[in-house]
Design a protein around this motif. Structure first.
Motif, PDB file in Angstrom:
ATOM      1  N   GLU A  40       6.730  44.882   1.392  1.00 45.15           N
ATOM      2  CA  GLU A  40       6.952  45.826   0.285  1.00 45.15           C
ATOM      3  C   GLU A  40       7.611  47.127   0.744  1.00 45.15           C
ATOM      4  O   GLU A  40       8.031  47.932  -0.069  1.00 45.15           O
ATOM      5  N   LYS A  41       7.708  47.309   2.083  1.00 39.34           N
ATOM      6  CA  LYS A  41       8.324  48.552   2.581  1.00 39.34           C
ATOM      7  C   LYS A  41       9.655  48.282   3.255  1.00 39.34           C
ATOM      8  O   LYS A  41      10.125  49.080   4.069  1.00 39.34           O
ATOM      9  N   GLU A  42      10.254  47.137   2.904  1.00 38.64           N
ATOM     10  CA  GLU A  42      11.450  46.670   3.595  1.00 38.64           C
ATOM     11  C   GLU A  42      12.516  47.749   3.787  1.00 38.64           C
ATOM     12  O   GLU A  42      13.158  47.830   4.823  1.00 38.64           O
ATOM     13  N   ASN A  43      12.720  48.598   2.751  1.00 37.10           N
ATOM     14  CA  ASN A  43      13.819  49.560   2.831  1.00 37.10           C
ATOM     15  C   ASN A  43      13.424  50.925   3.376  1.00 37.10           C
ATOM     16  O   ASN A  43      14.243  51.825   3.437  1.00 37.10           O
ATOM     17  N   ASP A  44      12.176  51.063   3.778  1.00 36.56           N
ATOM     18  CA  ASP A  44      11.781  52.331   4.382  1.00 36.56           C
ATOM     19  C   ASP A  44      12.345  52.374   5.795  1.00 36.56           C
ATOM     20  O   ASP A  44      12.686  51.354   6.364  1.00 36.56           O
ATOM     21  N   THR A  45      12.397  53.583   6.355  1.00 37.65           N
ATOM     22  CA  THR A  45      12.887  53.662   7.716  1.00 37.65           C
ATOM     23  C   THR A  45      11.692  53.702   8.684  1.00 37.65           C
ATOM     24  O   THR A  45      10.652  54.258   8.361  1.00 37.65           O
ATOM     25  N   GLY A  46      11.857  53.056   9.828  1.00 37.04           N
ATOM     26  CA  GLY A  46      10.806  53.088  10.852  1.00 37.04           C
ATOM     27  C   GLY A  46       9.643  52.141  10.632  1.00 37.04           C
ATOM     28  O   GLY A  46       8.584  52.346  11.205  1.00 37.04           O
ATOM     29  N   VAL A  47       9.808  51.099   9.805  1.00 33.48           N
ATOM     30  CA  VAL A  47       8.667  50.205   9.561  1.00 33.48           C
ATOM     31  C   VAL A  47       8.755  48.892  10.335  1.00 33.48           C
ATOM     32  O   VAL A  47       7.753  48.205  10.503  1.00 33.48           O
ATOM     33  N   VAL A  48       9.963  48.548  10.827  1.00 30.76           N
ATOM     34  CA  VAL A  48      10.098  47.291  11.570  1.00 30.76           C
ATOM     35  C   VAL A  48       9.684  47.547  13.014  1.00 30.76           C
ATOM     36  O   VAL A  48      10.065  48.551  13.607  1.00 30.76           O
ATOM     37  N   GLN A  49       8.847  46.662  13.552  1.00 30.78           N
ATOM     38  CA  GLN A  49       8.494  46.825  14.958  1.00 30.78           C
ATOM     39  C   GLN A  49       8.483  45.504  15.702  1.00 30.78           C
ATOM     40  O   GLN A  49       8.287  44.442  15.106  1.00 30.78           O
ATOM     41  N   GLN A  50       8.713  45.615  16.998  1.00 25.78           N
ATOM     42  CA  GLN A  50       8.755  44.432  17.850  1.00 25.78           C
ATOM     43  C   GLN A  50       7.326  43.973  18.126  1.00 25.78           C
ATOM     44  O   GLN A  50       6.492  44.780  18.509  1.00 25.78           O
ATOM     45  N   VAL A  51       7.054  42.660  17.925  1.00 26.76           N
ATOM     46  CA  VAL A  51       5.704  42.176  18.226  1.00 26.76           C
ATOM     47  C   VAL A  51       5.683  41.223  19.412  1.00 26.76           C
ATOM     48  O   VAL A  51       4.617  40.878  19.908  1.00 26.76           O
ATOM     49  N   GLU A  52       6.866  40.782  19.841  1.00 27.50           N
ATOM     50  CA  GLU A  52       6.902  39.838  20.972  1.00 27.50           C
ATOM     51  C   GLU A  52       8.268  39.897  21.643  1.00 27.50           C
ATOM     52  O   GLU A  52       9.287  40.072  20.983  1.00 27.50           O
ATOM     53  N   VAL A  53       8.256  39.772  22.975  1.00 29.58           N
ATOM     54  CA  VAL A  53       9.519  39.579  23.692  1.00 29.58           C
ATOM     55  C   VAL A  53       9.295  38.449  24.674  1.00 29.58           C
ATOM     56  O   VAL A  53       8.236  38.353  25.296  1.00 29.58           O
ATOM     57  N   CYS A  54      10.269  37.538  24.726  1.00 31.13           N
ATOM     58  CA  CYS A  54      10.131  36.412  25.654  1.00 31.13           C
ATOM     59  C   CYS A  54      11.396  36.356  26.496  1.00 31.13           C
ATOM     60  O   CYS A  54      12.505  36.323  25.971  1.00 31.13           O
ATOM     61  N   LYS A  55      11.205  36.372  27.818  1.00 28.06           N
ATOM     62  CA  LYS A  55      12.352  36.328  28.730  1.00 28.06           C
ATOM     63  C   LYS A  55      12.649  34.868  29.027  1.00 28.06           C
ATOM     64  O   LYS A  55      11.779  34.137  29.525  1.00 28.06           O
ATOM     65  N   VAL A  56      13.868  34.438  28.696  1.00 29.75           N
ATOM     66  CA  VAL A  56      14.251  33.040  28.937  1.00 29.75           C
ATOM     67  C   VAL A  56      14.419  32.822  30.447  1.00 29.75           C
ATOM     68  O   VAL A  56      15.017  33.640  31.131  1.00 29.75           O
ATOM     69  N   GLU A  57      13.866  31.717  30.930  1.00 30.79           N
ATOM     70  CA  GLU A  57      13.997  31.377  32.359  1.00 30.79           C
ATOM     71  C   GLU A  57      15.452  31.065  32.681  1.00 30.79           C
ATOM     72  O   GLU A  57      16.161  30.494  31.852  1.00 30.79           O
ATOM     73  N   GLY A  58      15.868  31.418  33.881  1.00 27.17           N
ATOM     74  CA  GLY A  58      17.218  31.035  34.336  1.00 27.17           C
ATOM     75  C   GLY A  58      18.265  32.084  33.982  1.00 27.17           C
ATOM     76  O   GLY A  58      17.945  33.188  33.555  1.00 27.17           O
ATOM     77  N   PRO A  59      19.555  31.719  34.140  1.00 27.35           N
ATOM     78  CA  PRO A  59      20.630  32.700  33.938  1.00 27.35           C
ATOM     79  C   PRO A  59      20.921  32.940  32.458  1.00 27.35           C
ATOM     80  O   PRO A  59      20.350  32.277  31.592  1.00 27.35           O
ATOM     81  N   GLY A  60      21.827  33.871  32.189  1.00 26.30           N
ATOM     82  CA  GLY A  60      22.299  34.081  30.822  1.00 26.30           C
ATOM     83  C   GLY A  60      23.078  32.853  30.366  1.00 26.30           C
ATOM     84  O   GLY A  60      23.486  32.040  31.213  1.00 26.30           O
ATOM     85  N   ILE A  61      23.326  32.716  29.062  1.00 25.68           N
ATOM     86  CA  ILE A  61      23.965  31.471  28.573  1.00 25.68           C
ATOM     87  C   ILE A  61      25.375  31.287  29.136  1.00 25.68           C
ATOM     88  O   ILE A  61      25.839  30.161  29.287  1.00 25.68           O
ATOM     89  N   SER A  62      26.046  32.394  29.508  1.00 26.51           N
ATOM     90  CA  SER A  62      27.395  32.252  30.084  1.00 26.51           C
ATOM     91  C   SER A  62      27.335  31.598  31.468  1.00 26.51           C
ATOM     92  O   SER A  62      28.339  31.099  31.969  1.00 26.51           O
ATOM     93  N   GLY A  63      26.155  31.574  32.068  1.00 25.02           N
ATOM     94  CA  GLY A  63      25.965  30.941  33.374  1.00 25.02           C
ATOM     95  C   GLY A  63      25.934  29.426  33.280  1.00 25.02           C
ATOM     96  O   GLY A  63      25.833  28.738  34.296  1.00 25.02           O
ATOM     97  N   TYR A  64      26.008  28.868  32.045  1.00 22.59           N
ATOM     98  CA  TYR A  64      25.986  27.414  31.878  1.00 22.59           C
ATOM     99  C   TYR A  64      27.395  26.847  31.648  1.00 22.59           C
ATOM    100  O   TYR A  64      27.539  25.779  31.065  1.00 22.59           O
ATOM    101  N   SER A  65      28.424  27.569  32.108  1.00 23.24           N
ATOM    102  CA  SER A  65      29.794  27.114  31.830  1.00 23.24           C
ATOM    103  C   SER A  65      30.101  25.753  32.462  1.00 23.24           C
ATOM    104  O   SER A  65      30.985  25.052  32.000  1.00 23.24           O
ATOM    105  N   HIS A  66      29.346  25.382  33.521  1.00 32.15           N
ATOM    106  CA  HIS A  66      29.598  24.077  34.148  1.00 32.15           C
ATOM    107  C   HIS A  66      28.625  23.014  33.662  1.00 32.15           C
ATOM    108  O   HIS A  66      28.721  21.852  34.055  1.00 32.15           O
ATOM    109  N   ALA A  67      27.674  23.386  32.839  1.00 28.65           N
ATOM    110  CA  ALA A  67      26.727  22.408  32.277  1.00 28.65           C
ATOM    111  C   ALA A  67      26.385  22.914  30.871  1.00 28.65           C
ATOM    112  O   ALA A  67      25.242  23.272  30.594  1.00 28.65           O
ATOM    113  N   THR A  68      27.411  22.975  30.025  1.00 33.73           N
ATOM    114  CA  THR A  68      27.276  23.642  28.720  1.00 33.73           C
ATOM    115  C   THR A  68      26.141  23.068  27.865  1.00 33.73           C
ATOM    116  O   THR A  68      25.503  23.804  27.109  1.00 33.73           O
TER     117      THR A  68
END
Ligand SMILES: Nc1ccn([C@@H]2O[C@H](COP(=O)(O)OP(=O)(O)OP(=O)(O)O)[C@@H](O)[C@H]2O)c(=O)n1
Ligand SMILES: [Ca+2]
Length: 513
Positions: A72-100
């Motif tokens: 109900e507060k979608e358009n207010d400022t400052g109401v969205v917050q991060q609840v989780e961060v997950c670090k993907v194992e391995g390199p960034g996706i550009s590192g898969y250029s040889h095994a796309t």
């Protein structure tokens, strides 16, 4: 003869007294009713939480973020917050250029984690976005078909997750800069302008927003609201209308000037003047050794122009730990000779005069935080920062390694180079001075959310930042109830006072009190 008066019977109540009693009773009832209505009617409804997922496919690695906000507060400022961060194992996706085909499956583990955080009945309605940055920009320049295959692979995996897939694409450097700026100003509450802050801002014309400095592995962005308007380089200007206010924002993204690519550029320069395969490198600690393939060094567009035939196929690096020489070395990456505008950063790129405070995040924060140079409570002068980096670089590698054995060797070995690079980029590149250095604030998180472009990206794509200021009730629920209670108390006191005035109780009559 007069009839004797009947004694023992109560004196009759006067009419005024009766009316006042009834009034008193009714106002007490009214008070109770008003408070009950105020509390129940305006009670905040039970929270209806919404979720959104953004994957930051960076050059060095991918992070998945889960955000939540009250529906109900979608358009207010400052109401969205991060609840989780997950670090993907391995390199960034550009590192898969040889095994796309492996790029997509690498994200599966973090997607499963998001499934656990978000209630299952809301999976289907939760949007998921993937934005790829400089690593994929480079891959796309170098091998377009490999970049397309990597994006198809991640799209396939994201579509197979139970969420609402909204797209996987390479975002431009301009978008990356702009969304980083939106994120930090949204989280710092700089768009929220009501009442006193609005008045204060208009009176003192203080800087309302904070600039954003983002240092990645492959690119770096600078974004801020300049003081004076100039149309010298329109491609660096962005126009926003947010919460009823217009913003003209300067932004530039330097591809190849993220800290990993800057190191590659430096090494590619060093190799040009080498007679044998040994490089005594001032940007690594004394006693540190590393061997890299010459072919890997010239593989990507940041260095490929310097490719030529060398009489050796490998580069043997040996650290020297010399700050001054390292700084001179790095400085050469910033070409300051030719500026077609009134002012430039480097490589002939327009930069208006720096203005206001800056939030510096990503690798700016990782590196400065490692070096213990991020304190905002007791700001550290540029002089002190320089000598701290100088003495860190002078420490022999075996000492550094045993002091920080818990830190990944890949990160640890490069903090000297990175520290010097950050100083050079800010001082030589953007021309920060001792004076405005204090206006740079190194930030990892703001509240529970990481500083970065992802939140701004989601806010924009879900239309959560309105152009006009949303109509808000003049009073908050708390103030409304408070005001009601106050009015009621005044009402009761008036009635009580009137009653005392018209019908003085015995205790208040003259002579008794
Ligand atoms: N604790 C950490 C975490 C990361 N890094 C380094 O910081 C750099 C940048 O990280 P990040 O901001 O995550 O870059 P990317 O998003 O991967 O790159 P880009 O934005 O350029 O696509 C990388 O070289 C990484 O090795 C670091 O030194 N210490
Ligand atoms: Ca990044």
């Amino acid at each position: 003869m007069d009839e004797p008066k009947v004694t023992g019977t109560k004196p009759k109540m006067s009419w005024t007294r009766k009316i006042l009693l009834i009034l008193g009773f009714l106002s007490t009832l009214a008070v109770i009713a008003l408070i009950a209505v105020a509390v129940t009617q305006n009670k905040p409804l039970p929270k209806n939480i919404k979720y959104g997922i953004v994957l930051d496919a960076g050059s060095s690695h991918t992070n998945l973020y889960v955000y939540e906000w009250p529906a109900e507060k979608e358009n207010d400022t400052g109401v969205v917050q991060q609840v989780e961060v997950c670090k993907v194992e391995g390199p960034g996706i550009s590192g898969y250029s040889h095994a796309t085909e492996k790029a997509g499956p690498s994200l599966a583990q973090c997607l499963r984690q998001a499934e656990e955080v978000i209630p299952s009945q809301q999976h289907q309605e939760t949007p998921v976005y993937l934005g790829a940055t400089a690593g994929m920009r480079l891959l796309s320049l170098q091998n377009k078909s490999a970049a397309d295959k990597v994006l198809s692979s991640v799209e396939k995996t994201l579509r197979s997750a139970p969420f609402n897939f909204q797209g996987a694409r390479i975002i431009s450097g301009q978008e990356e800069g702009a969304y980083g700026w939106i994120t930090i100003n949204y989280l710092l509450g700089n768009f929220k302008q009501s009442g006193w802050t609005k008045l204060l801002h208009s009176l003192k014309s203080i800087s309302e927003t904070s600039g954003a400095l983002d240092l990645g592995g492959a690119s770096t962005q600078i974004t801020f609201v300049p003081n004076e308007l100039s149309s010298e380089s329109p491609e660096n200007l962005l126009y926003f209308r947010l919460y009823g206010k217009d913003y003209i924002v300067y932004t530039h993204s330097f591809l190849c000037y993220g800290k990993d690519q800057a190191l590659q550029q430096k090494l590619a320069k060093d190799v040009q003047i080498m007679e044998n395969s040994n490089l005594l490198d001032p940007c690594f600690h004394q006693g540190y050794q590393r061997t890299i393939n010459i072919s890997d060094l010239f593989k990507n567009p940041c260095t490929s122009a310097k490719k030529k035939q060398f009489p050796f196929s490998q580069l043997h690096i040996e650290g020297k730990g010399d700050y001054q020489e390292c700084r001179r070395n790095i400085q050469k990456l910033f070409n300051k000779t030719n500026c077609p505008y009134s002012s430039c950063s480097f490589n002939g790129i327009y930069l208006p005069p720096l203005q206001g405070d800056f939030g510096a995040f990503s690798a700016f924060y990782f590196v400065m935080n490692f070096l213990n140079l991020t304190s905002d409570q007791s700001p550290i002068s540029l002089d002190k920062v320089t000598s701290a980096i100088e003495s860190f670089c002078a420490q022999p590698w075996h000492e550094v390694k045993s002091a920080y054995h818990h830190i990944k060797e890949k990160y640890l070995s490069e903090y000297c180079f990175s520290g010097v690079y950050i100083l050079s980029l800010l001082e030589n590149g953007y021309e920060f001075t001792e004076k405005n250095w204090q206006r740079i604030h190194f930030l990892g998180k703001i509240g529970s959310s990481d500083a970065g472009w992802t939140l701004g990206y989601m806010l924009n794509l879900t239309n959560m930042i309105p152009a006009e200021e949303p109509a808000v009730p003049p009073l908050s629920h708390g103030s409304y109830v408070g005001l009601m209670v106050l009015c009621c108390l005044v009402l009761v006191s008036v009635v009580l006072f009137a009653w005392l005035l018209f019908h003085k109780p015995k205790c208040l009559q003259k002579g008794i009190v």
